[in-house]
Design a protein around this motif. Structure first.
Motif, PDB file in Angstrom:
ATOM      1  N   ARG A 216     -10.037  34.688 -12.887  1.00 17.67           N
ATOM      2  CA  ARG A 216      -8.899  34.200 -13.667  1.00 17.67           C
ATOM      3  C   ARG A 216      -7.661  35.066 -13.396  1.00 17.67           C
ATOM      4  O   ARG A 216      -7.725  36.296 -13.503  1.00 17.67           O
ATOM      5  CB  ARG A 216      -9.231  34.212 -15.154  1.00 17.67           C
ATOM      6  CG  ARG A 216      -8.175  33.518 -16.023  1.00 17.67           C
ATOM      7  CD  ARG A 216      -8.547  33.568 -17.500  1.00 17.67           C
ATOM      8  NE  ARG A 216      -9.794  32.874 -17.778  1.00 17.67           N
ATOM      9  CZ  ARG A 216      -9.900  31.555 -17.950  1.00 17.67           C
ATOM     10  NH1 ARG A 216      -8.816  30.799 -17.856  1.00 17.67           N
ATOM     11  NH2 ARG A 216     -11.075  31.002 -18.208  1.00 17.67           N
TER      12      ARG A 216
ATOM     13  N   LEU B 144      -8.811  25.740 -15.363  1.00 16.61           N
ATOM     14  CA  LEU B 144      -9.704  25.820 -14.211  1.00 16.61           C
ATOM     15  C   LEU B 144      -9.939  24.426 -13.655  1.00 16.61           C
ATOM     16  O   LEU B 144     -10.357  23.516 -14.383  1.00 16.61           O
ATOM     17  CB  LEU B 144     -11.044  26.437 -14.616  1.00 16.61           C
ATOM     18  CG  LEU B 144     -12.117  26.504 -13.515  1.00 16.61           C
ATOM     19  CD1 LEU B 144     -11.753  27.563 -12.467  1.00 16.61           C
ATOM     20  CD2 LEU B 144     -13.499  26.772 -14.112  1.00 16.61           C
TER      21      LEU B 144
ATOM     22  N   PHE C  98      -7.841  28.250 -10.230  1.00 19.99           N
ATOM     23  CA  PHE C  98      -7.044  28.236 -11.451  1.00 19.99           C
ATOM     24  C   PHE C  98      -5.648  27.697 -11.173  1.00 19.99           C
ATOM     25  O   PHE C  98      -5.021  28.022 -10.163  1.00 19.99           O
ATOM     26  CB  PHE C  98      -6.951  29.639 -12.046  1.00 19.99           C
ATOM     27  CG  PHE C  98      -8.200  30.070 -12.762  1.00 19.99           C
ATOM     28  CD1 PHE C  98      -8.443  29.662 -14.064  1.00 19.99           C
ATOM     29  CD2 PHE C  98      -9.132  30.869 -12.122  1.00 19.99           C
ATOM     30  CE1 PHE C  98      -9.592  30.044 -14.727  1.00 19.99           C
ATOM     31  CE2 PHE C  98     -10.286  31.260 -12.772  1.00 19.99           C
ATOM     32  CZ  PHE C  98     -10.531  30.853 -14.082  1.00 19.99           C
TER      33      PHE C  98
END
Length: 345
Positions: free
Chosen positions: A307, A81, A75
């Motif tokens: 994430r 991404l 990320f």
């Protein structure tokens, strides 16, 4: 003459009846395996791992109807991404609202690992000719201005990399095989220079990760089927008795790995459509399965990324020749993403 013929026929019939009776008796006497349905899967879970807490992932994003060898998820600070396609050299960017774009088009690089530096440049470990000439390069966020950090002439097959607090990085050397421990782990300092050997004699060193305190290096050995836990005295020194094999895998080899904020380690199992989870001591505590695995789909699970600021974990895979293309799946990790030394102050 006729009596003799009739006698021979009768004798043959009697012998055949006896043979059939013996065969039937033999069939009844032979023990047979009665496999449960779980072991009839295309990739049955090893018995030692079958009872681990387990959940199935859900589809997050279909990258392509083609079977692209997806890898390298990482990320960026803004939440996008980045990931790559190994054999074509492409690098992609997927926004949080699932808009896909190409950062780097088809080229001669063969990316297997990406990281993002504090200065915004993307670092790539790439496998080159898959024999003896890979490299580590960096590029601007838009894929331009590519510079060699570890040149192909150095003789490494760079597969994955991770930054430390000082701005240096560790990378895995993807050489060797099950009977050839030619790979290893190397370190390049923040000012560059020759790679320093950290962990030699590995059978295709693959995934790599660094604990949040920077003191524990985790490494997977693809052809050796091992998970290494390495305690560091400093960036280039393994602590006394600090190199341990905490786990030996069954079946296809362990690929890339990631670490969460609690120190849990996630290992993608290439060829098994699943991710195994280990606690900070290297003990298995859970697993994530990809849909379709029992029928032989989505087996080429290569890597994952959590994430930042959340526990959302994305898993990359492709279906190779089975018709389902290349897909990213999603699950909840056991904890939020660990801080990245590359992008977090």
């Amino acid at each position: 003459m006729g009596g003799i013929l009739i006698g021979k026929v009768a004798l043959a019939a009697l012998l055949l009846t006896g043979v059939c009776a013996v065969a039937q008796e033999s069939d009844r006497a032979l023990p047979a395996l009665d496999l449960p349905e779980a072991l009839r899967s295309a990739v049955p879970l090893p018995v030692s791992e079958a009872d681990l807490p387990t959940v199935e992932a859900v589809e997050y994003f279909k990258v392509s109807d083609q079977a692209l060898q997806l890898e390298c998820p990482v990320f960026e600070p803004g939440g996008d991404l980045l990931f790559c396609e190994v054999f074509g050299g492409r690098v992609y960017r997927l926004t949080p609202d699932k808009k896909l774009s190409t950062v780097l088009g088809e080229n001669e690089l063969r990316p297997a690992g990406l990281e993002v530096h504090k200065n915004g440049r993307i670092y790539m470990a790439e496998l080159g000719d898959f024999a003896a000439q890979g490299s580590v390069v960096s590029m601007d966020a838009d894929g331009t201005n590519i510079e060699e950090i570890v040149p192909r002439s150095s003789g490494f097959l760079a597969d994955d990399l991770v930054f430390d607090k000082q701005g240096g990085f560790y990378f895995t050397d993807f050489k060797g095989g099950s009977s050839r421990p030619d790979g290893g782990v190397y370190y390049v300092g923040p000012d560059g220079g020759e790679p320093v050997s950290i962990l030699p004699n590995l059978r295709i060193a693959n995934g790599i990760g660094l604990s949040a305190d920077g003191k524990t290096l985790w490494v997977t050995e693809l052809a050796g089927g091992k998970l290494h836990r390495v305690s560091l005295s400093d960036a280039t020194t393994v602590a006394p008795f600090g190199d341990l094999i905490t786990y030996t895998f069954t079946g296809a080899g362990p690929d890339s790995l990631r670490i969460d904020a609690d120190g849990n380690v996630y290992v993608a199992m290439y060829g098994q459509a699943r991710v195994l989870v280990f606690n900070p001591l290297g003990l298995p505590i859970g697993q994530y399965l990809l849909p379709g695995r029992d029928e032989g789909h989505n087996l080429r699970s290569t890597s994952m990324a959590i994430r930042p600021g959340t526990d959302e974990m994305l898993i990359l895979t492709n279906d190779w020749d089975r018709g389902r293309g290349s897909t990213i799946f999603a699950v909840r990790a056991l904890a939020k993403a660990a801080p990245s030394f590359a992008i977090d102050e």
